[in-house]
Write a protein that holds these residues in place. Structure first.
Motif, PDB file in Angstrom:
ATOM      1  N   MET A 134      -0.443 -25.680   5.757  1.00  0.00           N
ATOM      2  CA  MET A 134       0.818 -25.197   6.197  1.00  0.00           C
ATOM      3  C   MET A 134       1.415 -26.348   7.240  1.00  0.00           C
ATOM      4  O   MET A 134       0.809 -26.698   8.099  1.00  0.00           O
ATOM      5  CB  MET A 134       0.892 -23.910   6.839  1.00  0.00           C
ATOM      6  CG  MET A 134       2.323 -23.307   7.354  1.00  0.00           C
ATOM      7  SD  MET A 134       2.313 -21.701   7.709  1.00  0.00           S
ATOM      8  CE  MET A 134       1.835 -20.665   6.527  1.00  0.00           C
ATOM      9  N   ALA A 135       2.854 -26.470   7.106  1.00  0.00           N
ATOM     10  CA  ALA A 135       3.659 -27.573   8.132  1.00  0.00           C
ATOM     11  C   ALA A 135       4.603 -26.480   8.775  1.00  0.00           C
ATOM     12  O   ALA A 135       5.204 -26.051   7.876  1.00  0.00           O
ATOM     13  CB  ALA A 135       4.002 -28.646   7.454  1.00  0.00           C
ATOM     14  N   VAL A 136       4.771 -26.632  10.170  1.00  0.00           N
ATOM     15  CA  VAL A 136       5.709 -25.794  10.544  1.00  0.00           C
ATOM     16  C   VAL A 136       6.347 -26.733  11.920  1.00  0.00           C
ATOM     17  O   VAL A 136       5.892 -27.560  12.356  1.00  0.00           O
ATOM     18  CB  VAL A 136       5.038 -24.762  11.492  1.00  0.00           C
ATOM     19  CG1 VAL A 136       5.909 -24.053  12.361  1.00  0.00           C
ATOM     20  CG2 VAL A 136       4.260 -23.770  10.719  1.00  0.00           C
ATOM     21  N   ILE A 137       7.910 -26.545  11.624  1.00  0.00           N
ATOM     22  CA  ILE A 137       8.741 -27.260  12.478  1.00  0.00           C
ATOM     23  C   ILE A 137       9.305 -25.953  13.499  1.00  0.00           C
ATOM     24  O   ILE A 137       9.877 -25.189  13.032  1.00  0.00           O
ATOM     25  CB  ILE A 137       9.873 -28.111  12.015  1.00  0.00           C
ATOM     26  CG1 ILE A 137       9.208 -29.279  11.101  1.00  0.00           C
ATOM     27  CG2 ILE A 137      10.666 -28.801  13.219  1.00  0.00           C
ATOM     28  CD1 ILE A 137       9.939 -30.164  10.497  1.00  0.00           C
ATOM     29  N   ASP A 138       9.134 -26.025  14.746  1.00  0.00           N
ATOM     30  CA  ASP A 138       9.860 -24.906  15.599  1.00  0.00           C
ATOM     31  C   ASP A 138      11.197 -25.317  16.009  1.00  0.00           C
ATOM     32  O   ASP A 138      11.769 -26.343  15.852  1.00  0.00           O
ATOM     33  CB  ASP A 138       8.728 -24.693  16.882  1.00  0.00           C
ATOM     34  CG  ASP A 138       8.866 -25.466  17.944  1.00  0.00           C
ATOM     35  OD1 ASP A 138       9.475 -26.726  17.785  1.00  0.00           O
ATOM     36  OD2 ASP A 138       7.945 -25.755  18.771  1.00  0.00           O
ATOM     37  N   MET A 185      12.458 -26.199  18.624  1.00  0.00           N
ATOM     38  CA  MET A 185      12.532 -27.465  19.401  1.00  0.00           C
ATOM     39  C   MET A 185      12.128 -28.723  18.911  1.00  0.00           C
ATOM     40  O   MET A 185      12.082 -29.932  19.584  1.00  0.00           O
ATOM     41  CB  MET A 185      11.408 -27.362  20.638  1.00  0.00           C
ATOM     42  CG  MET A 185      11.809 -26.194  21.765  1.00  0.00           C
ATOM     43  SD  MET A 185      13.382 -26.138  22.289  1.00  0.00           S
ATOM     44  CE  MET A 185      13.292 -27.319  23.440  1.00  0.00           C
ATOM     45  N   GLY A 186      11.948 -28.561  17.479  1.00  0.00           N
ATOM     46  CA  GLY A 186      11.560 -29.641  16.594  1.00  0.00           C
ATOM     47  C   GLY A 186      10.006 -30.130  16.904  1.00  0.00           C
ATOM     48  O   GLY A 186       9.642 -31.275  16.452  1.00  0.00           O
ATOM     49  N   ARG A 187       9.167 -29.299  17.426  1.00  0.00           N
ATOM     50  CA  ARG A 187       7.812 -29.462  17.446  1.00  0.00           C
ATOM     51  C   ARG A 187       7.210 -29.477  16.135  1.00  0.00           C
ATOM     52  O   ARG A 187       7.282 -28.378  15.433  1.00  0.00           O
ATOM     53  CB  ARG A 187       7.223 -28.727  18.665  1.00  0.00           C
ATOM     54  CG  ARG A 187       5.920 -29.026  18.748  1.00  0.00           C
ATOM     55  CD  ARG A 187       5.269 -28.580  20.273  1.00  0.00           C
ATOM     56  NE  ARG A 187       3.868 -28.643  20.543  1.00  0.00           N
ATOM     57  CZ  ARG A 187       3.389 -28.514  21.726  1.00  0.00           C
ATOM     58  NH1 ARG A 187       4.276 -28.067  22.813  1.00  0.00           N
ATOM     59  NH2 ARG A 187       2.037 -28.662  21.779  1.00  0.00           N
ATOM     60  N   VAL A 188       6.497 -30.193  15.597  1.00  0.00           N
ATOM     61  CA  VAL A 188       5.719 -30.322  14.431  1.00  0.00           C
ATOM     62  C   VAL A 188       4.202 -30.129  14.656  1.00  0.00           C
ATOM     63  O   VAL A 188       3.639 -30.496  15.552  1.00  0.00           O
ATOM     64  CB  VAL A 188       5.722 -31.685  13.751  1.00  0.00           C
ATOM     65  CG1 VAL A 188       5.301 -31.386  12.072  1.00  0.00           C
ATOM     66  CG2 VAL A 188       7.355 -32.124  13.771  1.00  0.00           C
ATOM     67  N   ALA A 213       0.445 -34.799  11.109  1.00  0.00           N
ATOM     68  CA  ALA A 213       1.657 -34.158  11.805  1.00  0.00           C
ATOM     69  C   ALA A 213       1.993 -35.218  12.959  1.00  0.00           C
ATOM     70  O   ALA A 213       0.875 -35.607  13.785  1.00  0.00           O
ATOM     71  CB  ALA A 213       1.694 -32.669  12.262  1.00  0.00           C
ATOM     72  N   ASP A 214       3.249 -35.474  13.122  1.00  0.00           N
ATOM     73  CA  ASP A 214       3.694 -36.370  14.020  1.00  0.00           C
ATOM     74  C   ASP A 214       5.013 -36.026  14.496  1.00  0.00           C
ATOM     75  O   ASP A 214       5.712 -36.318  13.535  1.00  0.00           O
ATOM     76  CB  ASP A 214       3.504 -37.811  13.764  1.00  0.00           C
ATOM     77  CG  ASP A 214       3.713 -38.907  14.852  1.00  0.00           C
ATOM     78  OD1 ASP A 214       4.541 -38.586  15.765  1.00  0.00           O
ATOM     79  OD2 ASP A 214       3.048 -40.000  14.780  1.00  0.00           O
ATOM     80  N   ASN A 215       5.366 -35.606  15.819  1.00  0.00           N
ATOM     81  CA  ASN A 215       6.646 -35.432  16.080  1.00  0.00           C
ATOM     82  C   ASN A 215       7.640 -36.404  15.543  1.00  0.00           C
ATOM     83  O   ASN A 215       8.959 -36.032  15.383  1.00  0.00           O
ATOM     84  CB  ASN A 215       6.770 -35.107  17.488  1.00  0.00           C
ATOM     85  CG  ASN A 215       6.513 -33.521  17.722  1.00  0.00           C
ATOM     86  OD1 ASN A 215       5.890 -32.701  16.901  1.00  0.00           O
ATOM     87  ND2 ASN A 215       7.162 -32.908  18.710  1.00  0.00           N
ATOM     88  N   VAL A 271       7.261 -33.336   4.466  1.00  0.00           N
ATOM     89  CA  VAL A 271       8.204 -32.843   5.118  1.00  0.00           C
ATOM     90  C   VAL A 271       8.827 -33.694   6.403  1.00  0.00           C
ATOM     91  O   VAL A 271       7.986 -34.101   7.247  1.00  0.00           O
ATOM     92  CB  VAL A 271       8.277 -31.509   5.664  1.00  0.00           C
ATOM     93  CG1 VAL A 271       7.111 -31.311   6.658  1.00  0.00           C
ATOM     94  CG2 VAL A 271       9.352 -30.857   6.433  1.00  0.00           C
ATOM     95  N   ASN A 272       9.736 -34.269   6.576  1.00  0.00           N
ATOM     96  CA  ASN A 272      10.414 -35.140   7.806  1.00  0.00           C
ATOM     97  C   ASN A 272      10.914 -34.186   8.809  1.00  0.00           C
ATOM     98  O   ASN A 272      10.975 -33.005   8.839  1.00  0.00           O
ATOM     99  CB  ASN A 272      11.186 -36.275   7.153  1.00  0.00           C
ATOM    100  CG  ASN A 272      12.692 -35.771   6.652  1.00  0.00           C
ATOM    101  OD1 ASN A 272      13.091 -34.393   7.217  1.00  0.00           O
ATOM    102  ND2 ASN A 272      13.441 -36.410   6.085  1.00  0.00           N
ATOM    103  N   LYS A 273      10.996 -34.812   9.891  1.00  0.00           N
ATOM    104  CA  LYS A 273      11.326 -33.950  11.275  1.00  0.00           C
ATOM    105  C   LYS A 273      12.590 -33.397  11.002  1.00  0.00           C
ATOM    106  O   LYS A 273      13.047 -32.514  12.040  1.00  0.00           O
ATOM    107  CB  LYS A 273      11.090 -34.874  12.319  1.00  0.00           C
ATOM    108  CG  LYS A 273      12.440 -35.993  12.578  1.00  0.00           C
ATOM    109  CD  LYS A 273      12.206 -37.058  13.549  1.00  0.00           C
ATOM    110  CE  LYS A 273      13.229 -38.151  13.682  1.00  0.00           C
ATOM    111  NZ  LYS A 273      12.832 -38.962  14.681  1.00  0.00           N
TER     112      LYS A 273
END
Length: 263
Positions: free
Chosen positions: A131-135, A137-140, A169-171, A229-231
């Motif tokens: 799973m990948a998540v972006i909150d 605030m844009g935090r990955v 993952a990389d913000n 998934v990109n930022k």
């Protein structure tokens, strides 16, 4: 394995027994140690010492029955190669040994027939969740959890806890998740490749397809998939050897949307 795309911190556990919540144990490694990966019995001890339930018998009726049938079928198929067994399930000896007995040789055709007909990795022989998540605030962040390949050789570590293989993952860029034949995929670090390709300007779809194509050129029979998934939240998947599905949900959605990716 869990990874924080802001701090680049990672926590992972491998070959861990007696503890049900591997992903929680991985997070404890990330949050409360300066290490990245703990393995085996000591990983279990660490998880229990940090408050996770255990030691616990993780066998189910279904898994015991599956294991019993596999033993009855002379431990076939399995992940060994270039070896021949004594007494069906081993011990095993290299096929180039000069002292092979008639009993070992008699098993050669049987092993080759079964292993050539039954794939080691497929829809029902592994159980990876990534799973990948972006909150807000844009935090990955990413996370991967798996029991590993069915009937694996004891001690085997697949791509699940390997940074850059099962997930990355990389913000500054985005994230990637993967599933499939981990023994092959981990040799290429496909999720690291996906993220770095997006860093260089590739769209998620092209980055995912490129990473899968790199593996397929060398291992045309492998089974696997990646999701990029990109930022900005733009996403795409690519796969080889199967039809793959993944799901996406945003704050604006009432339920997940399932995407189908063709090989």
């Amino acid at each position: 394995m869990v990874m924080d795309g802001l701090t680049m911190e990672v926590g992972a556990v491998a070959a861990m027994r007696y503890v049900k919540d591997g992903i929680k144990a991985a997070r404890l490694v990330m949050q409360h140690t300066k290490h990245t990966l703990l393995a085996g019995e000591k990983a279990s001890e660490f998880a229990i010492s940090m408050g996770l339930p255990g030691p616990t018998n993780l066998s189910s009726t279904e898994s015991i029955n599956k294991w019993g049938k596999w033993k009855d079928d002379k431990c076939q198929p399995n992940f060994r190669k270039n070896v021949l067994p004594i007494n069906n399930c081993g011990p095993y000896h290299p096929t180039n040994s000069l002292e092979l007995s008639e009993e070992i040789c008699s098993n050669t055709a049987h092993m080759q027939d079964i292993n050539s007909l039954l794939p080691h990795v497929g829809l029902h022989s592994h159980d990876t969740i990534s799973m990948a998540v972006i909150d807000k605030m844009g935090r990955v962040a990413v996370g991967t959890s798996t029991n590993g390949a069915t009937f694996k050789i004891p001690g085997r570590v697949g791509d699940g806890p390997i940074v850059g293989s099962s997930a990355y993952a990389d913000n500054e860029v985005g994230a990637c998740c993967a599933t499939g034949d981990g023994d092959v995929m981990m040799r290429f670090l496909p999720c690291y490749q996906v993220v770095e390709s997006m860093r260089l300007g590739m769209e998620p779809k092209s980055a995912a397809q490129d990473a899968i194509a790199r593996i397929a050129r060398r291992f045309p029979d492998f089974v696997g998939a990646v999701v990029a998934v990109n930022k900005k939240g733009e996403h795409a998947g690519a796969c080889h050897g199967w039809t793959f599905t993944y799901s996406v949900r945003t704050l604006a959605m009432e339920d997940v949307e399932v995407f189908t990716v063709l090989p």
